[in-house]
Scaffold this active site. Structure first.
Site, PDB file in Angstrom:
ATOM      1  N   GLN A 100     -25.416  11.220  20.540  1.00  0.00           N
ATOM      2  CA  GLN A 100     -25.943  10.305  21.540  1.00  0.00           C
ATOM      3  C   GLN A 100     -25.567  10.840  22.926  1.00  0.00           C
ATOM      4  OE1 GLN A 100     -27.868   7.766  20.955  1.00  0.00           O
ATOM      5  NE2 GLN A 100     -27.603   7.420  18.765  1.00  0.00           N
ATOM      6  N   TYR A 131     -30.404   7.894   7.759  1.00  0.00           N
ATOM      7  CA  TYR A 131     -30.304   8.713   8.984  1.00  0.00           C
ATOM      8  C   TYR A 131     -28.902   8.599   9.603  1.00  0.00           C
ATOM      9  CZ  TYR A 131     -35.309   7.417   8.628  1.00  0.00           C
ATOM     10  OH  TYR A 131     -36.575   7.137   8.186  1.00  0.00           O
ATOM     11  N   ASN A 159     -21.841   8.680  13.378  1.00  0.00           N
ATOM     12  CA  ASN A 159     -21.582   7.919  14.609  1.00  0.00           C
ATOM     13  C   ASN A 159     -21.438   6.429  14.320  1.00  0.00           C
ATOM     14  OD1 ASN A 159     -21.530   7.514  17.571  1.00  0.00           O
ATOM     15  ND2 ASN A 159     -23.576   6.645  17.275  1.00  0.00           N
ATOM     16  N   GLU A 210     -28.479  11.481   4.786  1.00  0.00           N
ATOM     17  CA  GLU A 210     -28.765  12.356   5.929  1.00  0.00           C
ATOM     18  C   GLU A 210     -29.324  13.664   5.374  1.00  0.00           C
ATOM     19  OE1 GLU A 210     -29.524  14.317   9.086  1.00  0.00           O
ATOM     20  OE2 GLU A 210     -28.809  12.253   9.334  1.00  0.00           O
ATOM     21  N   ASP A 214     -31.536   4.093  11.793  1.00  0.00           N
ATOM     22  CA  ASP A 214     -31.609   4.639  13.149  1.00  0.00           C
ATOM     23  C   ASP A 214     -32.545   5.841  13.096  1.00  0.00           C
ATOM     24  OD1 ASP A 214     -31.219   5.447  15.746  1.00  0.00           O
ATOM     25  OD2 ASP A 214     -29.151   6.120  15.472  1.00  0.00           O
ATOM     26  N   CYS A 270     -35.088   4.380  19.119  1.00  0.00           N
ATOM     27  CA  CYS A 270     -35.220   5.115  20.381  1.00  0.00           C
ATOM     28  C   CYS A 270     -36.644   5.091  20.896  1.00  0.00           C
ATOM     29  CB  CYS A 270     -34.740   6.556  20.202  1.00  0.00           C
ATOM     30  SG  CYS A 270     -35.685   7.504  18.980  1.00  0.00           S
ATOM     31  N   GLU A 326     -33.556   2.250  24.591  1.00  0.00           N
ATOM     32  CA  GLU A 326     -33.112   2.152  23.203  1.00  0.00           C
ATOM     33  C   GLU A 326     -33.029   0.663  22.849  1.00  0.00           C
ATOM     34  OE1 GLU A 326     -31.108   5.136  20.336  1.00  0.00           O
ATOM     35  OE2 GLU A 326     -32.089   5.383  22.266  1.00  0.00           O
TER      36      GLU A 326
END
Length: 368
Positions: free
Chosen positions: A183, A211, A216, A232, A292, A317, A351
């Site tokens: 990020q 994802y 994070n 992922e 995400d 996003c 976002e």
């Protein structure tokens, strides 16, 4: 580069919020929580062209409609540490022909915790003489330096930085690898993590995360659930996520290297996957899904998968694809909370975060 004027920050944010409210009007949003960015020095990473003119190298950037880059003398959106390093790096490059020759671009990766990494990218192969000069540069700047050219990567010390983020009174440490996704606005990232964690607190059960990137959100959200199964596709991100889980003492997460589409097929029993052979999916008591996704949003199959969960936490996003996804999801779920995070001030980007709960029909309630 966007026009940066801290005096106009509130106005530009208000204009973006107004446009978003108009776009989502048909969805009857609850009160929107707004999380602002610092007006300057908020961007932790940036890449610059190196423009050679009259025997000197300059930092430069490209406007979308122009081929010739323009020279920049300051970068107020960049972190304070980045702005400190930029002139030091440029002076050293211009004083060292071995470093400046055929240098194409420079990348900075910095953190709020004071760590930094510089990558120099060339249109030439990097030899031992370059490495000697780069080691001298590294010592002078006091930060690690990486060299890249076609099919070549020279790491002099390390290829990552370590970030420390404060979330709900706890510090989380993250390894952020030079070529991996992170990020860009760390201050806003802290607010996103805090917001997501606060709404996950009452969900209970197990979490499915799609994802997960470098972990994070995973490291923080894992504190709120019994177990977490995270997916992922990037090998680099999986390695970073596993490292970050270990550093933060998180031991209730299993990461599977799969795309969301593949995992949806696995849950639906479409076909078996060897990467899941040691995981008993039926043992999980999933209450919540966290997504995400990239700018394209969720595909139809993943939307349908999300609708099977009692709780959905969606970080987006791209408000446009989020709206499209929500038009389907709100047929089965109610939007409980909606937030905007100003990751990219002075641009049109926003976002968004959405927390949704499944709507229980009368017949379903009686069955329960």
């Amino acid at each position: 580069m966007q026009q940066v004027n801290p005096d106009n920050y509130q106005q530009q944010l208000a204009e973006k919020l107004s446009l978003l409210q108009d776009e989502f009007q048909a969805l009857s949003l609850p009160d929107v929580a707004v999380f602002e960015s610092p007006p300057i020095h908020y961007r932790m990473r940036a890449e610059f062209r190196i423009w050679h003119e009259q025997g000197s190298a300059h930092f430069a950037m490209n406007r979308p409609s122009e081929k010739t880059p323009y020279i920049i003398d300051e970068f107020p959106v960049g972190s304070a540490l980045m702005n400190k390093l930029m002139p030091q790096l440029l002076n050293a490059i211009n004083a060292t022909p071995r470093l400046s020759r055929r240098l194409f671009s420079a990348e900075f990766l910095t953190t709020m915790s004071g760590d930094a990494l510089i990558t120099l990218i060339y249109h030439k192969s990097l030899d031992e003489e370059w490495e000697v000069a780069a080691k001298q540069l590294q010592e002078k700047l006091g930060v690690p330096v990486i060299g890249r050219s076609r099919k070549q990567k020279r790491v002099l010390e390390r290829d990552y930085v370590t970030e420390a983020l404060q979330v709900s009174g706890r510090e989380y440490r993250y390894q952020q690898v030079e070529s991996g996704f992170t990020q860009p606005n760390a201050a806003v990232n802290e607010k996103m993590l805090t917001w997501a964690s606060s709404h996950a607190g009452d969900c209970g059960g197990d979490l499915l995360e799609l994802y997960c990137g470098n972990g994070n959100f995973t490291c923080v959200l894992a504190q709120q659930f019994d177990r977490v199964l995270a997916t992922e596709i990037s090998k680099l991100s999986v390695r970073s996520a596993e490292h970050n889980l270990g550093v933060n003492g998180v031991d209730n997460v299993t990461i599977v290297r799969m795309s969301s589409e593949e995992f949806t097929e696995a849950l639906n029993g479409v076909r078996p996957f060897r990467r899941l052979r040691e995981i008993d999916l039926s043992s999980y008591q999933f209450s919540t899904i966290f997504v995400d996704p990239p700018r394209a949003g969720l595909d139809d199959a993943t939307v349908a998968l999300a609708q099977r969960f009692d709780n959905i936490i969606y970080i987006s996003c791209n408000p446009t694809t989020l709206k499209t996804n929500l038009e389907s999801i709100t047929q089965t779920h109610r939007i409980e909370h909606f937030a905007v995070f100003d990751q990219f001030p002075y641009t049109h980007h926003l976002e968004c975060g959405v927390f949704l709960k499944k709507i229980i029909s009368t017949s379903e309630h009686l069955e329960k």
